[in-house]
Scaffold this motif. Structure first.
Motif, PDB file in Angstrom:
ATOM      1  N   SER A  66      11.422  30.818  72.582  1.00  0.00           N
ATOM      2  CA  SER A  66      11.864  29.794  73.806  1.00  0.00           C
ATOM      3  C   SER A  66      13.634  30.160  73.529  1.00  0.00           C
ATOM      4  CB  SER A  66      11.519  28.622  73.765  1.00  0.00           C
ATOM      5  OG  SER A  66      11.861  28.039  72.614  1.00  0.00           O
ATOM      6  N   ASP A  67      14.101  29.803  74.823  1.00  0.00           N
ATOM      7  CA  ASP A  67      15.447  29.510  74.953  1.00  0.00           C
ATOM      8  C   ASP A  67      16.162  28.433  73.915  1.00  0.00           C
ATOM      9  OD1 ASP A  67      15.682  31.463  76.981  1.00  0.00           O
ATOM     10  OD2 ASP A  67      16.160  29.832  78.432  1.00  0.00           O
ATOM     11  N   ASP A  68      15.254  27.477  73.585  1.00  0.00           N
ATOM     12  CA  ASP A  68      15.570  26.224  72.942  1.00  0.00           C
ATOM     13  C   ASP A  68      15.703  26.868  71.402  1.00  0.00           C
ATOM     14  OD1 ASP A  68      15.886  24.524  74.987  1.00  0.00           O
ATOM     15  OD2 ASP A  68      13.763  23.489  74.717  1.00  0.00           O
ATOM     16  N   GLU A  69      14.743  27.585  71.117  1.00  0.00           N
ATOM     17  CA  GLU A  69      14.670  28.043  69.541  1.00  0.00           C
ATOM     18  C   GLU A  69      15.867  29.022  69.491  1.00  0.00           C
ATOM     19  OE1 GLU A  69      11.787  30.333  66.385  1.00  0.00           O
ATOM     20  OE2 GLU A  69      11.090  30.044  68.430  1.00  0.00           O
ATOM     21  N   ALA A  70      16.059  29.775  70.360  1.00  0.00           N
ATOM     22  CA  ALA A  70      17.370  30.663  70.207  1.00  0.00           C
ATOM     23  C   ALA A  70      18.502  30.214  70.221  1.00  0.00           C
ATOM     24  CB  ALA A  70      17.375  31.533  71.487  1.00  0.00           C
ATOM     25  N   VAL A  71      18.610  29.233  70.829  1.00  0.00           N
ATOM     26  CA  VAL A  71      20.159  28.365  71.017  1.00  0.00           C
ATOM     27  C   VAL A  71      20.144  27.679  69.592  1.00  0.00           C
ATOM     28  CG1 VAL A  71      21.213  26.253  71.825  1.00  0.00           C
ATOM     29  CG2 VAL A  71      20.125  28.019  73.497  1.00  0.00           C
ATOM     30  N   ARG A  72      18.996  27.052  69.287  1.00  0.00           N
ATOM     31  CA  ARG A  72      19.124  26.377  67.825  1.00  0.00           C
ATOM     32  C   ARG A  72      19.650  27.273  66.831  1.00  0.00           C
ATOM     33  NH1 ARG A  72      16.012  26.153  63.754  1.00  0.00           N
ATOM     34  NH2 ARG A  72      13.954  26.983  64.763  1.00  0.00           N
ATOM     35  N   LEU A  73      18.928  28.615  66.794  1.00  0.00           N
ATOM     36  CA  LEU A  73      19.447  29.581  65.719  1.00  0.00           C
ATOM     37  C   LEU A  73      20.689  30.228  65.941  1.00  0.00           C
ATOM     38  CD1 LEU A  73      15.769  31.283  65.521  1.00  0.00           C
ATOM     39  CD2 LEU A  73      17.206  29.876  63.606  1.00  0.00           C
ATOM     40  N   MET A  74      21.089  30.352  67.140  1.00  0.00           N
ATOM     41  CA  MET A  74      22.432  30.849  67.303  1.00  0.00           C
ATOM     42  C   MET A  74      23.588  29.996  66.912  1.00  0.00           C
ATOM     43  SD  MET A  74      21.492  32.681  71.218  1.00  0.00           S
ATOM     44  CE  MET A  74      22.729  33.731  71.582  1.00  0.00           C
ATOM     45  N   ASN A  75      23.182  28.524  67.130  1.00  0.00           N
ATOM     46  CA  ASN A  75      24.177  27.754  66.768  1.00  0.00           C
ATOM     47  C   ASN A  75      24.264  27.407  65.279  1.00  0.00           C
ATOM     48  OD1 ASN A  75      25.468  27.269  69.304  1.00  0.00           O
ATOM     49  ND2 ASN A  75      24.038  25.720  69.909  1.00  0.00           N
ATOM     50  N   ASP A  76      23.145  27.708  64.761  1.00  0.00           N
ATOM     51  CA  ASP A  76      23.084  27.563  63.192  1.00  0.00           C
ATOM     52  C   ASP A  76      24.093  28.408  62.473  1.00  0.00           C
ATOM     53  OD1 ASP A  76      22.375  26.371  60.643  1.00  0.00           O
ATOM     54  OD2 ASP A  76      20.722  27.864  60.591  1.00  0.00           O
ATOM     55  N   SER A  77      25.462  28.067  62.482  1.00  0.00           N
ATOM     56  CA  SER A  77      26.385  29.046  61.876  1.00  0.00           C
ATOM     57  C   SER A  77      27.657  28.323  61.736  1.00  0.00           C
ATOM     58  CB  SER A  77      26.539  30.518  62.889  1.00  0.00           C
ATOM     59  OG  SER A  77      27.628  31.225  62.183  1.00  0.00           O
ATOM     60  N   ARG A  78      28.513  28.731  60.758  1.00  0.00           N
ATOM     61  CA  ARG A  78      29.741  28.104  60.866  1.00  0.00           C
ATOM     62  C   ARG A  78      30.555  28.748  61.597  1.00  0.00           C
ATOM     63  NH1 ARG A  78      32.933  30.096  56.178  1.00  0.00           N
ATOM     64  NH2 ARG A  78      31.796  31.754  54.963  1.00  0.00           N
ATOM     65  N   TYR A  79      30.275  29.826  62.150  1.00  0.00           N
ATOM     66  CA  TYR A  79      31.196  30.748  63.083  1.00  0.00           C
ATOM     67  C   TYR A  79      30.874  30.553  64.461  1.00  0.00           C
ATOM     68  CZ  TYR A  79      31.786  33.167  58.749  1.00  0.00           C
ATOM     69  OH  TYR A  79      32.054  33.494  57.348  1.00  0.00           O
ATOM     70  N   GLY A  80      31.975  30.893  65.345  1.00  0.00           N
ATOM     71  CA  GLY A  80      31.644  30.809  66.661  1.00  0.00           C
ATOM     72  C   GLY A  80      32.560  31.537  67.511  1.00  0.00           C
ATOM     73  N   LEU A  81      32.503  32.869  67.461  1.00  0.00           N
ATOM     74  CA  LEU A  81      33.444  33.917  68.254  1.00  0.00           C
ATOM     75  C   LEU A  81      32.783  34.334  69.591  1.00  0.00           C
ATOM     76  CD1 LEU A  81      36.048  35.381  68.366  1.00  0.00           C
ATOM     77  CD2 LEU A  81      35.383  37.080  66.843  1.00  0.00           C
ATOM     78  N   THR A  82      31.716  35.114  69.544  1.00  0.00           N
ATOM     79  CA  THR A  82      31.062  35.601  70.603  1.00  0.00           C
ATOM     80  C   THR A  82      29.544  35.180  70.562  1.00  0.00           C
ATOM     81  OG1 THR A  82      30.586  37.886  70.111  1.00  0.00           O
ATOM     82  CG2 THR A  82      33.040  37.227  71.000  1.00  0.00           C
ATOM     83  N   ALA A  83      28.639  35.428  71.672  1.00  0.00           N
ATOM     84  CA  ALA A  83      27.263  35.544  71.600  1.00  0.00           C
ATOM     85  C   ALA A  83      26.997  36.129  73.047  1.00  0.00           C
ATOM     86  CB  ALA A  83      26.890  34.010  71.747  1.00  0.00           C
TER      87      ALA A  83
END
Length: 462
Positions: free
Chosen positions: A377-394
């Motif tokens: 789901s989108d919710d699972e994808a968002v959770r995993l994508m945000n599970d990082s100390r980095y944040g440049l692009t997605a």
């Protein structure tokens, strides 16, 4: 006089030798920059833009020489090095086009009896610390807008790509920039630390690793000098159920493997709707297997060596650790004859059965490798994508623009792409969050960090 060698990753031979500046050289450069600033800022914006446009022309005229030098210095296949000069030109001309709008004084609403305005004024001497992975594309983001705004620049390039700084200097001199407006110094790390802490320096632009960013911060800790930091990334891609799978696979694969994965905004994590997981994995593996790993100076090579053997070995260790923890590596390195342990030549790799306890999914890899995980789901994808100390692009791969925007608003990242990745648009701000950095370059907003607001408040007495 101290010297250093430029070792080409193509065959580990010495490409060139360069001298370090002495402390006296650095002192003289900062003094010259300070004197030059006083006159350079007095030039009209139109005149600065005209001279910088000539400098861009001069650098583009050196394209054939630069292509060979980029490939030899950092190992990118020569067939792809021309794009860096093209990108330099595009970004430079965009920033020169945007300068008049970005630097136009702001006038508040009229107030009877008063004249009020806010000007954007230059800071002074800007030190630009540029990396090796895109030696012209990273430097141009700060150098051209800094100069257009009326600052002067001292460029320190990576020891791996110092010829890039010399080519830029050659172009600026050919264009007629006054002496001292643009300089370069081949400093070592200790000299950089002392230089950026010098009170004659007004601003520092750094592109590089998180470790390097922390070193910049330590050097500036006793000063009031500001800095812009573009640091590491662990950029994710999310393929939704409604995506064009063939388009997504081709573009994500390019985002994983281009430049041997040595891109700040390259794709290192892929999350795929479970319905398409097998199809996507097969496509990424097939793309990787058709790459030709070889000498970057060979026009038929499509994947070159990493910048040095130690960098390739670090990636090998990350992959090996993931496999020991249960991941499966789908590409046999023996399919690539050039891949050899303890060399810079590293085969591409796709891993599955990954989870976020593994470094391959949470620490920057900076190599031609990605882990792929299914999501429901989108919710699972968002959770995993945000599970990082980095944040440049997605990047989000979908036919649904509204869904992409909704997912994008929830992502902790500087840039959200839909149906593309690994790209800088100079009309948009280039920025990161969390440990991917602070500040911004490019776009009209990039000028905000290279200038300061100065208010004029006049009371009219007649």
């Amino acid at each position: 006089m101290a010297t250093f060698e430029i070792i080409t990753p193509a065959d580990d031979s010495v490409l060139a030798v360069r001298s370090r500046p002495t402390d006296e050289d650095i002192d003289a450069a900062l003094n010259l920059a300070g004197r030059s600033f006083k006159s350079w800022r007095e030039n009209s914006l139109e005149h600065r833009i005209e001279l910088l446009g000539r400098a861009v022309d001069a650098l583009v005229s050196l394209k054939e020489e630069i292509i060979v030098e980029i490939s030899s210095q950092m190992g990118r296949p020569i067939a792809y090095c021309g794009g860096e000069v093209n990108g330099f030109e595009s970004r430079a001309r965009t920033m020169l086009r945007l300068a008049p709008e970005a630097l136009t004084p702001h006038s508040p609403s009229p107030l009877e009896g008063f004249e009020r305005a806010i000007e954007r004024v230059p800071l002074g001497t800007v030190v630009v610390l540029a990396p090796w992975n895109y030696p012209f594309l990273t430097a141009v983001n700060a150098v051209i807008p800094a100069l257009a705004a009326g600052n002067v620049v001292v460029l320190k390039h990576s020891d791996q790509t110092p010829l890039a700084a010399e080519r830029m200097y050659e172009a600026f001199r050919a264009a007629g920039l006054p002496e001292g407006v643009f300089q370069y110094l081949h400093m070592n790390h200790e000299q950089v630390g002392r230089t950026i802490a010098d009170p004659r320096v007004a601003y520092v632009c750094f592109t590089g690793s998180v470790t390097g960013g922390r070193a910049v911060q330590r050097a500036l800790s006793g000063t009031f000098t500001s800095s812009g930091l573009e640091l590491g990334g662990k950029d994710p891609a999310y393929i939704r159920e409604d995506a064009d799978i063939e388009h997504a696979v081709a573009n994500i694969a390019d985002g994983i493997f281009f430049n041997s994965g040595q891109s700040c905004c390259g794709i290192e994590r892929v999350y795929v709707h479970e319905r398409h997981f097998g199809h996507v994995v097969d496509g990424l593996v097939a793309f990787a297997e058709q790459l030709k790993l070889g000498d970057p100076r060979d026009a038929t090579s499509t994947l070159g060596p990493m910048v040095k053997a130690s960098a390739a070995n670090a990636v090998r260790n990350q992959v090996d650790n993931a496999v020991r923890q249960g991941a499966r590596a789908l590409i046999n390195p023996q399919w690539f004859a050039a891949d050899k342990n303890d060399t810079a030549y590293l085969a591409p790799q796709i891993l599955i059965d990954c989870d976020h306890s593994m470094e391959i999914m949470n620490e920057e890899t900076f190599g031609p490798v990605a882990g792929v995980m299914p999501v429901g789901s989108d919710d699972e994808a968002v959770r995993l994508m945000n599970d990082s100390r980095y944040g440049l692009t997605a990047s989000i791969w979908t036919h649904d623009r509204n869904a992409a925007r909704a997912v994008g608003m929830r992502l902790e990242t500087g840039t959200v792409f839909m149906n593309r990745c690994d790209y800088l648009d100079p009309d948009l701000a280039w920025t990161g969050v969390k440990e991917s950095g602070r500040g911004a370059t490019l776009s009209r907003f990039g000028f905000d960090y290279l200038t300061r607001p100065k208010s004029f408040h006049f009371r009219l007495c007649w």
